[in-house]
Design a protein around this motif. Structure first.
Motif, PDB file in Angstrom:
ATOM      1  N   TYR A 140     -22.699  19.683 -62.779  1.00  0.00           N
ATOM      2  CA  TYR A 140     -23.064  18.362 -62.285  1.00  0.00           C
ATOM      3  C   TYR A 140     -24.370  17.929 -62.936  1.00  0.00           C
ATOM      4  O   TYR A 140     -25.362  18.666 -62.903  1.00  0.00           O
ATOM      5  CB  TYR A 140     -23.221  18.360 -60.769  1.00  0.00           C
ATOM      6  CG  TYR A 140     -23.473  16.983 -60.195  1.00  0.00           C
ATOM      7  CD1 TYR A 140     -22.423  16.066 -60.084  1.00  0.00           C
ATOM      8  CD2 TYR A 140     -24.741  16.590 -59.792  1.00  0.00           C
ATOM      9  CE1 TYR A 140     -22.640  14.790 -59.571  1.00  0.00           C
ATOM     10  CE2 TYR A 140     -24.963  15.319 -59.278  1.00  0.00           C
ATOM     11  CZ  TYR A 140     -23.911  14.430 -59.170  1.00  0.00           C
ATOM     12  OH  TYR A 140     -24.132  13.161 -58.677  1.00  0.00           O
ATOM     13  N   VAL A 141     -24.361  16.741 -63.542  1.00  0.00           N
ATOM     14  CA  VAL A 141     -25.536  16.238 -64.243  1.00  0.00           C
ATOM     15  C   VAL A 141     -26.458  15.516 -63.256  1.00  0.00           C
ATOM     16  O   VAL A 141     -26.057  14.539 -62.616  1.00  0.00           O
ATOM     17  CB  VAL A 141     -25.136  15.285 -65.385  1.00  0.00           C
ATOM     18  CG1 VAL A 141     -26.382  14.684 -66.041  1.00  0.00           C
ATOM     19  CG2 VAL A 141     -24.301  16.033 -66.429  1.00  0.00           C
ATOM     20  N   ILE A 142     -27.690  16.007 -63.149  1.00  0.00           N
ATOM     21  CA  ILE A 142     -28.693  15.385 -62.292  1.00  0.00           C
ATOM     22  C   ILE A 142     -29.428  14.278 -63.042  1.00  0.00           C
ATOM     23  O   ILE A 142     -29.673  13.205 -62.503  1.00  0.00           O
ATOM     24  CB  ILE A 142     -29.694  16.431 -61.781  1.00  0.00           C
ATOM     25  CG1 ILE A 142     -28.986  17.482 -60.914  1.00  0.00           C
ATOM     26  CG2 ILE A 142     -30.821  15.769 -60.981  1.00  0.00           C
ATOM     27  CD1 ILE A 142     -29.893  18.596 -60.428  1.00  0.00           C
ATOM     28  N   SER A 143     -29.756  14.537 -64.306  1.00  0.00           N
ATOM     29  CA  SER A 143     -30.485  13.533 -65.085  1.00  0.00           C
ATOM     30  C   SER A 143     -30.169  13.670 -66.568  1.00  0.00           C
ATOM     31  O   SER A 143     -29.746  14.730 -67.044  1.00  0.00           O
ATOM     32  CB  SER A 143     -31.989  13.665 -64.856  1.00  0.00           C
ATOM     33  OG  SER A 143     -32.453  14.945 -65.264  1.00  0.00           O
ATOM     34  N   GLY A 144     -30.376  12.581 -67.289  1.00  0.00           N
ATOM     35  CA  GLY A 144     -30.161  12.586 -68.729  1.00  0.00           C
ATOM     36  C   GLY A 144     -28.714  12.336 -69.119  1.00  0.00           C
ATOM     37  O   GLY A 144     -27.848  12.094 -68.273  1.00  0.00           O
ATOM     38  N   ILE A 145     -28.469  12.409 -70.416  1.00  0.00           N
ATOM     39  CA  ILE A 145     -27.129  12.252 -70.974  1.00  0.00           C
ATOM     40  C   ILE A 145     -26.793  13.508 -71.762  1.00  0.00           C
ATOM     41  O   ILE A 145     -27.598  13.992 -72.561  1.00  0.00           O
ATOM     42  CB  ILE A 145     -27.043  11.007 -71.895  1.00  0.00           C
ATOM     43  CG1 ILE A 145     -27.404   9.738 -71.119  1.00  0.00           C
ATOM     44  CG2 ILE A 145     -25.642  10.873 -72.500  1.00  0.00           C
ATOM     45  CD1 ILE A 145     -27.468   8.488 -71.986  1.00  0.00           C
ATOM     46  N   LYS A 176     -24.440  19.597 -74.665  1.00  0.00           N
ATOM     47  CA  LYS A 176     -25.807  19.606 -75.171  1.00  0.00           C
ATOM     48  C   LYS A 176     -26.506  18.304 -74.794  1.00  0.00           C
ATOM     49  O   LYS A 176     -25.889  17.234 -74.741  1.00  0.00           O
ATOM     50  CB  LYS A 176     -25.834  19.800 -76.685  1.00  0.00           C
ATOM     51  CG  LYS A 176     -25.192  18.682 -77.484  1.00  0.00           C
ATOM     52  CD  LYS A 176     -25.315  18.965 -78.978  1.00  0.00           C
ATOM     53  CE  LYS A 176     -24.706  17.838 -79.802  1.00  0.00           C
ATOM     54  NZ  LYS A 176     -24.819  18.098 -81.250  1.00  0.00           N
ATOM     55  N   PRO A 177     -27.814  18.376 -74.493  1.00  0.00           N
ATOM     56  CA  PRO A 177     -28.559  17.165 -74.146  1.00  0.00           C
ATOM     57  C   PRO A 177     -28.727  16.279 -75.372  1.00  0.00           C
ATOM     58  O   PRO A 177     -28.954  16.780 -76.479  1.00  0.00           O
ATOM     59  CB  PRO A 177     -29.907  17.708 -73.660  1.00  0.00           C
ATOM     60  CG  PRO A 177     -30.037  19.064 -74.262  1.00  0.00           C
ATOM     61  CD  PRO A 177     -28.653  19.593 -74.430  1.00  0.00           C
ATOM     62  N   VAL A 178     -28.607  14.964 -75.181  1.00  0.00           N
ATOM     63  CA  VAL A 178     -28.746  14.045 -76.310  1.00  0.00           C
ATOM     64  C   VAL A 178     -30.046  13.248 -76.204  1.00  0.00           C
ATOM     65  O   VAL A 178     -30.325  12.409 -77.057  1.00  0.00           O
ATOM     66  CB  VAL A 178     -27.547  13.077 -76.415  1.00  0.00           C
ATOM     67  CG1 VAL A 178     -26.273  13.841 -76.657  1.00  0.00           C
ATOM     68  CG2 VAL A 178     -27.408  12.217 -75.159  1.00  0.00           C
ATOM     69  N   GLU A 179     -30.837  13.519 -75.159  1.00  0.00           N
ATOM     70  CA  GLU A 179     -32.160  12.938 -75.033  1.00  0.00           C
ATOM     71  C   GLU A 179     -33.177  14.072 -75.080  1.00  0.00           C
ATOM     72  O   GLU A 179     -32.837  15.208 -75.389  1.00  0.00           O
ATOM     73  CB  GLU A 179     -32.272  12.170 -73.707  1.00  0.00           C
ATOM     74  CG  GLU A 179     -31.297  11.013 -73.584  1.00  0.00           C
ATOM     75  CD  GLU A 179     -31.399  10.324 -72.227  1.00  0.00           C
ATOM     76  OE1 GLU A 179     -31.766  11.000 -71.255  1.00  0.00           O
ATOM     77  OE2 GLU A 179     -31.122   9.124 -72.154  1.00  0.00           O
TER      78      GLU A 179
END
Length: 200
Positions: A140-145, A176-179
């Protein structure tokens, strides 16, 4: 369930609590359709102070997603301030906790596992995550993209779940994070065998 299953917070089924103190959005319960689950993952919205139901024989993990958090108490065993997003707190479902809001309404990520069947490892992740054929679990993504290896983007309030019924996945999953890494945070709840749990 035959693959990595995508979901969003807004489309999860909502069940209001009987005491009116909040509501639960179920992500996945395994085995499907059984009230006597092996493991269950959901998101709870807590709107007022009140008790948590006891679940004998079940181990639990709760992680703050948003809001000011709650103070969890069952003296003398538990006295914990759940006020930092992304930091899991584990406890026995045999204990009936009381929850007191630290401020406004909060949302929490909840994992429950049948102690004799499986256990859960809940981990906050900020860097690239590689997943293969596991027993089951939820991201589950809490923040970011975040980006899957096929280019699909997963944003805050979205996630992926899978179960051991999904035996024929074509490939592992990479996210993987893109930010900026410090702006990206997801929760990874992995179901494992009880004997793999380390005892402090």
């Amino acid at each position: 369930m035959t693959d990595w299953q995508h979901f969003t917070f807004d489309t999860l089924p909502v069940s209001p609590w009987r005491n009116g103190g909040g509501e639960t959005r179920e992500i996945v319960s395994y085995p499907p359709g059984k009230s006597d689950f092996d493991w269950r993952v959901s998101i709870a919205t807590i709107a007022q102070d009140g008790p948590f139901s006891a679940f004998p024989g079940v181990d639990r993990s709760i992680t703050l997603l948003s809001g000011d958090g709650v103070h969890l108490q069952a003296l003398p065993d538990i006295n914990h301030a759940l006020t930092t997003p992304g930091e899991p707190f584990s406890f026995s479902g045999d204990i009936a906790l009381s929850a007191r809001l630290a401020g406004s309404v909060t949302t929490d990520f909840n994992v429950m596992t049948r102690r004799t069947v499986c256990a859960a490892r809940v981990v906050p992740v900020r860097e690239t995550l590689y997943l293969s054929h596991e027993k089951g679990g939820v991201i589950y993504v809490i923040s970011g993209i975040w980006q899957r290896q096929d280019g699909t983007l997963i944003r805050a309030g979205e996630g992926i779940y899978w179960s051991e019924l999904a035996q024929h996945r074509r490939e592992p999953l990479t996210l993987k994070p893109v930010e900026r890494v410090d702006g990206c945070l997801l929760l990874w709840a992995s179901m494992i065998s009880p004997e793999h749990v380390s005892v402090p």
